[in-house]
Design a protein around this motif. Structure first.
Motif, PDB file in Angstrom:
ATOM      1  N   VAL A  91       0.833  -1.207   0.000  1.00 54.07           N
ATOM      2  CA  VAL A  91       0.000   0.000   0.000  1.00 54.07           C
ATOM      3  C   VAL A  91       0.864   1.253   0.000  1.00 54.07           C
ATOM      4  O   VAL A  91       0.607   2.211  -0.736  1.00 54.07           O
ATOM      5  CB  VAL A  91      -0.955  -0.017   1.210  1.00 54.07           C
ATOM      6  N   VAL A  92       1.913   1.264   0.830  1.00 52.32           N
ATOM      7  CA  VAL A  92       2.782   2.444   0.899  1.00 52.32           C
ATOM      8  C   VAL A  92       3.453   2.692  -0.444  1.00 52.32           C
ATOM      9  O   VAL A  92       3.454   3.822  -0.963  1.00 52.32           O
ATOM     10  CB  VAL A  92       3.831   2.270   2.010  1.00 52.32           C
ATOM     11  N   PHE A  93       4.033   1.647  -1.036  1.00 51.45           N
ATOM     12  CA  PHE A  93       4.706   1.823  -2.324  1.00 51.45           C
ATOM     13  C   PHE A  93       3.701   2.204  -3.414  1.00 51.45           C
ATOM     14  O   PHE A  93       3.989   3.043  -4.272  1.00 51.45           O
ATOM     15  CB  PHE A  93       5.449   0.548  -2.714  1.00 51.45           C
ATOM     16  N   ALA A  94       2.517   1.600  -3.384  1.00 54.48           N
ATOM     17  CA  ALA A  94       1.495   1.934  -4.384  1.00 54.48           C
ATOM     18  C   ALA A  94       1.063   3.385  -4.257  1.00 54.48           C
ATOM     19  O   ALA A  94       0.816   4.064  -5.267  1.00 54.48           O
ATOM     20  CB  ALA A  94       0.296   1.003  -4.227  1.00 54.48           C
ATOM     21  N   ASN A  95       0.987   3.879  -3.024  1.00 60.23           N
ATOM     22  CA  ASN A  95       0.625   5.285  -2.833  1.00 60.23           C
ATOM     23  C   ASN A  95       1.684   6.224  -3.417  1.00 60.23           C
ATOM     24  O   ASN A  95       1.354   7.242  -4.030  1.00 60.23           O
ATOM     25  CB  ASN A  95       0.429   5.583  -1.346  1.00 60.23           C
ATOM     26  N   TYR A  96       2.951   5.900  -3.195  1.00 65.91           N
ATOM     27  CA  TYR A  96       4.013   6.698  -3.810  1.00 65.91           C
ATOM     28  C   TYR A  96       3.857   6.725  -5.333  1.00 65.91           C
ATOM     29  O   TYR A  96       3.933   7.784  -5.974  1.00 65.91           O
ATOM     30  CB  TYR A  96       5.381   6.113  -3.460  1.00 65.91           C
ATOM     31  N   LEU A  97       3.654   5.549  -5.913  1.00 67.31           N
ATOM     32  CA  LEU A  97       3.556   5.454  -7.373  1.00 67.31           C
ATOM     33  C   LEU A  97       2.292   6.150  -7.880  1.00 67.31           C
ATOM     34  O   LEU A  97       2.314   6.847  -8.905  1.00 67.31           O
ATOM     35  CB  LEU A  97       3.562   3.984  -7.793  1.00 67.31           C
ATOM     36  N   LEU A  98       1.169   5.962  -7.164  1.00 66.12           N
ATOM     37  CA  LEU A  98      -0.088   6.565  -7.590  1.00 66.12           C
ATOM     38  C   LEU A  98      -0.017   8.086  -7.539  1.00 66.12           C
ATOM     39  O   LEU A  98      -0.544   8.769  -8.437  1.00 66.12           O
ATOM     40  CB  LEU A  98      -1.227   6.052  -6.710  1.00 66.12           C
ATOM     41  N   ASP A  99       0.637   8.615  -6.520  1.00 64.89           N
ATOM     42  CA  ASP A  99       0.762  10.071  -6.406  1.00 64.89           C
ATOM     43  C   ASP A  99       1.476  10.654  -7.631  1.00 64.89           C
ATOM     44  O   ASP A  99       1.052  11.671  -8.190  1.00 64.89           O
ATOM     45  CB  ASP A  99       1.519  10.411  -5.130  1.00 64.89           C
ATOM     46  N   ASN A 100       2.537  10.010  -8.051  1.00 69.05           N
ATOM     47  CA  ASN A 100       3.266  10.500  -9.222  1.00 69.05           C
ATOM     48  C   ASN A 100       2.473  10.311 -10.503  1.00 69.05           C
ATOM     49  O   ASN A 100       2.501  11.155 -11.403  1.00 69.05           O
ATOM     50  CB  ASN A 100       4.619   9.796  -9.325  1.00 69.05           C
ATOM     51  N   PHE A 101       1.739   9.182 -10.588  1.00 69.75           N
ATOM     52  CA  PHE A 101       0.946   8.946 -11.792  1.00 69.75           C
ATOM     53  C   PHE A 101      -0.169   9.990 -11.924  1.00 69.75           C
ATOM     54  O   PHE A 101      -0.458  10.477 -13.027  1.00 69.75           O
ATOM     55  CB  PHE A 101       0.361   7.536 -11.752  1.00 69.75           C
ATOM     56  N   LEU A 102      -0.798  10.355 -10.805  1.00 66.38           N
ATOM     57  CA  LEU A 102      -1.840  11.381 -10.846  1.00 66.38           C
ATOM     58  C   LEU A 102      -1.265  12.735 -11.262  1.00 66.38           C
ATOM     59  O   LEU A 102      -1.933  13.527 -11.945  1.00 66.38           O
ATOM     60  CB  LEU A 102      -2.525  11.486  -9.486  1.00 66.38           C
ATOM     61  N   ASP A 103      -0.030  13.018 -10.856  1.00 73.16           N
ATOM     62  CA  ASP A 103       0.608  14.259 -11.294  1.00 73.16           C
ATOM     63  C   ASP A 103       0.804  14.268 -12.807  1.00 73.16           C
ATOM     64  O   ASP A 103       0.685  15.319 -13.452  1.00 73.16           O
ATOM     65  CB  ASP A 103       1.959  14.429 -10.599  1.00 73.16           C
TER      66      ASP A 103
END
Length: 745
Positions: free
Chosen positions: A12-24
């Protein structure tokens, strides 16, 4: 924490990091091709992190790991040419993976280079100094989070497997010590008895005086050996007072001694119970050996916090308390060791009294002087530093976000944000994240209330939902409250944060996504790193507690073996030697027959000693190699093994090499701070050589030259004509080398 929960948290933590950048990336309106390319890069980074760098048991010093690290660098930096401001969190994955893969100081140089480089990249595109500082701090914090959480599954696995491995090591060490006890205490004695009995039997009828002297020496040796057996056995056995009372009654009755027994005492601790049982056993033994008693009274009573035992008989002993080993001096030492006392005296009316008094609950034993296994990279101190840096880093990142709103909130608003964040960080570091701090429900609720004030009051005052670190409150709720309630509170904090952003800040979709990501990540990281620290402590405690339990079990088994195999034999040798001594001048044929039986008993006893010793000492080199690899891996030490085919080595050589390997690995774990260990074994036509090399500067070269350390190993190796060397190499590595010559074919 289970392995599944650990994987869920880090995923979940790693996915959140990746998702944050993808949304940007989506937010800037990139083309479909660029969106697909960025998604592919992000998924590849996530795959490498979860399946290569975070996988338990993965060899992170292999070529595959270095290749994956290179691929990670390409995936992190190549997209920055297209998305310099949108994929700015990805260097944190590279920084954390560098700590996992690269050796020594190189990894920290690369870590800081990546973090500072991220700030430099942002400086290339923007002149905002606060943004540059933010991205440098973010890269460092993200790198430490990636590093710590990637170690979490491995640590959970270690905690599940280290029990049996380290218990096995402790048992093996205890077996070696038992074998030495047997050999040193009884091997020589029984061999001497055998030789002297043979000599006495030959001299019967021709040199009777010489035969009597030999028999007297046999009797002395047998008594001394029996004393040694009892001393060793009693030190390894936890005796039952009830069993000893029953045994004493049976023995005294069989010997024609009228016996009365009175007992009235509370439940005793094992140590007190064992001391009283030992006093009872030795008191009855001395009565039968040294007195002509016809009556005996045994009384066990309690007064206050003490329990006493009195053994009174009507036959004063021939000798009082002077014999060595398990005599009255030894009994007094045992009693005083737990805060008790013992005395024996003969009264004017001819009665003899043995009195001992011990506390019901003696003071805790002093801890053993053995060194604990040396700390490794994920030991408690490093876990504490990692946790502290991440928590402080999250606090600074939160304040840097609030700083963007400084024109609106002004200096008072920044002061409130700093105060609220400082209080939250202080509570997390001092109470929430401390493994050994156990808060009751009332205290936990008080801490959570204080953190809630720090999170929500600044938002109410200034309307900025980022002024409090809500993730700390969420993680603290999951840690401090009972599990179902704690996770419900965790998600309640997340939902509350989203509502505050929606109502008070009126953000768009992407700001809501950022709020969700930041709260969940901060909370999960706080939860995971706190559990990480706790498991490091549990791991070290489990090593000691379970090893101690395994040793205790082995001691009990050994005591039974010793008693069953040798107690009867030595008693029979003693009795028959006494009988023969009396028969020499009366009936030499009968004396010769008794000596023949003594000889058979002593030979069988010597065979029993060798049998027990061999069962404890005969080691398998292959099994020791596998055990060493498992233990070093469990202690987070990278191990390289290079063993040539040595199937045809003589058995005594392989047993000695296995012993050196076991002791070398034991010393490494106890006395060094190694991160890497290399075990190699090679041979030629003339000799076999084994090296154990580690990069932890060890005190074992100085501290283990006695007892079962280097000195004992040297003796074993030299017995085969070999040499043992231990010391520092020019590159500051510690090497233990054993060289043993091979017999000519």
């Amino acid at each position: 924490m289970s392995r599944r929960l650990a994987y869920f948290v880090i995923s979940v933590v790693f996915a959140n990091y990746l998702l944050d950048n993808f949304l940007d990336v989506i937010k800037i309106g990139a083309t479909p091709g660029r969106i697909a390319g960025s998604l592919a890069c992000l998924l590849a980074i996530g795959y490498l992190q979860l399946r290569v760098f975070s996988r338990p048991g993965a060899n992170l010093r292999s070529g595959r790991a270095y290749l994956a690290l290179g691929a990670m660098a390409v995936l992190v930096y190549a997209p920055l040419a297209f998305f310099p401001d949108e994929l700015n969190n990805m260097p944190g994955f590279l920084a954390g993976s560098s700590l996992l893969v690269l050796p020594g100081r190189v990894r920290w140089l690369v870590f800081f280079a990546v973090a500072l480089g991220n700030g430099g990249i942002q400086a290339w595109y923007a002149d905002d100094v606060s943004s540059q500082i933010y991205y440098m701090i973010a890269s460092m914090v993200a790198g430490l989070v990636v590093y710590g959480l990637s170690r979490l599954p491995s640590l959970v696995e270690q905690l599940e497997t280290v029990r049996s491995e380290l218990a096995a090591l402790a048992v093996s060490q205890e077996r070696l010590r038992f074998a030495r006890d047997l050999h040193d205490l009884l091997g020589f004695s029984l061999s001497a008895i055998t030789l002297k009995v043979e000599l006495a039997r030959k001299m019967l009828g021709t040199h009777t005086e010489r035969a009597l002297r030999e028999l007297a020496e046999v009797l002395g040796i047998a008594r001394e050996a029996l004393t040694d057996v009892r001393a060793v056995a009693s030190s390894y056995r936890e005796l039952s007072l009830a069993d000893e009372i029953e045994s004493a009654c049976s023995v005294l009755t069989a010997a024609g001694v009228a016996t009365t027994i009175e007992t009235d005492h509370p439940e005793l601790s094992p140590r007190s119970r064992t001391v009283l049982a030992t006093v009872l056993r030795e008191g009855v033994t001395n009565l039968l050996r040294h007195s002509e008693a016809t009556r005996c009274a045994i009384t066990i009573s309690s007064a206050g916090g003490a329990v006493s035992i009195d053994i009174v008989n009507d036959g004063a002993p021939a000798e009082v308390g002077t014999e060595r080993g398990s005599g009255l001096t030894n009994l007094a030492t045992r009693a005083m060791a737990i805060g008790g006392s013992l005395f024996a005296r003969t009264s004017s009316d001819g009665t003899y009294r043995l009195h001992a008094e011990v506390p019901v609950e003696p003071a805790p034993q002093e801890p053993a002087g053995d060194a604990r296994p040396a700390g490794q990279p994920m030991a408690a101190r490093f876990a504490q530093v990692l946790f502290t840096v991440v928590v402080v880093g999250y606090g600074l990142m939160s304040l840097s976000q609030v700083a963007f709103d400084y024109p609106r909130i002004g200096l008072p608003g920044m002061a409130v944000a700093v105060l609220a964040t400082a209080v939250e960080v202080g509570l997390v570091l001092s109470l929430v994240g401390r493994p050994r701090v156990r808060l009751n429900l009332a205290s936990s609720l008080l801490v959570l209330a204080a953190m809630a004030v720090c999170v929500y009051v600044p938002v109410w005052m200034y309307g900025n939902p980022l002024m409090g670190v809500a993730g700390f409150l969420a993680g603290a709720a999951a840690l401090l409250l009972p599990r179902p309630v704690g996770w419900m509170a965790f998600f309640a904090v997340v939902v509350t944060q989203l509502l505050m952003m929606w109502i008070g800040f009126d953000p768009g979709f992407f700001w809501l996504a950022y709020g969700l990501y930041s709260v969940m990540n901060h909370g999960l990281v706080l939860y995971a790193l706190t559990r990480l620290r706790s498991m490091v402590s549990e791991l070290h405690e489990a090593r000691e507690e379970l090893a101690t339990a395994a040793v205790a079990q082995e001691r009990l088994r050994f005591a039974r073996d010793l008693h069953d195999l040798l107690g009867y034999s030595l008693s029979a040798i003693t009795l028959k030697s006494e009988l023969t001594h009396r028969l020499v001048t009366i009936d030499q044929d009968r004396a010769r027959q008794e000596l023949t039986e003594v000889l058979e008993i002593s030979r069988q006893a010597l065979a029993d000693v060798r049998s027990v010793a061999l069962s404890y000492r005969e080691l398998s080199f292959d099994e020791e190699t596998q055990s060493a690899q498992a233990l070093l891996a469990a202690a987070d030490i990278e191990v390289t093994v290079r063993i040539e085919a040595c199937d045809r080595l003589p058995k005594d050589v392989t047993v000695t090499l296995a012993t050196v390997l076991r002791e070398g690995v034991t010393n490494l774990l106890r006395h060094s701070k190694a991160e890497h260990c290399e075990i190699s074994l090679c041979r030629n036509a003339e000799l076999v050589r084994m090296d154990i090399v580690n990069d932890g500067i060890s005190d074992s070269a100085r501290s283990s030259r006695d007892g079962s350390g280097i000195g004992n190993l040297t003796t074993r190796v030299r017995a085969l004509g070999g040499e043992l060397h231990a010391g520092l190499l020019p590159d500051q590595k510690f090497r233990l080398r054993a060289e043993i010559p091979l017999p000519a074919n």
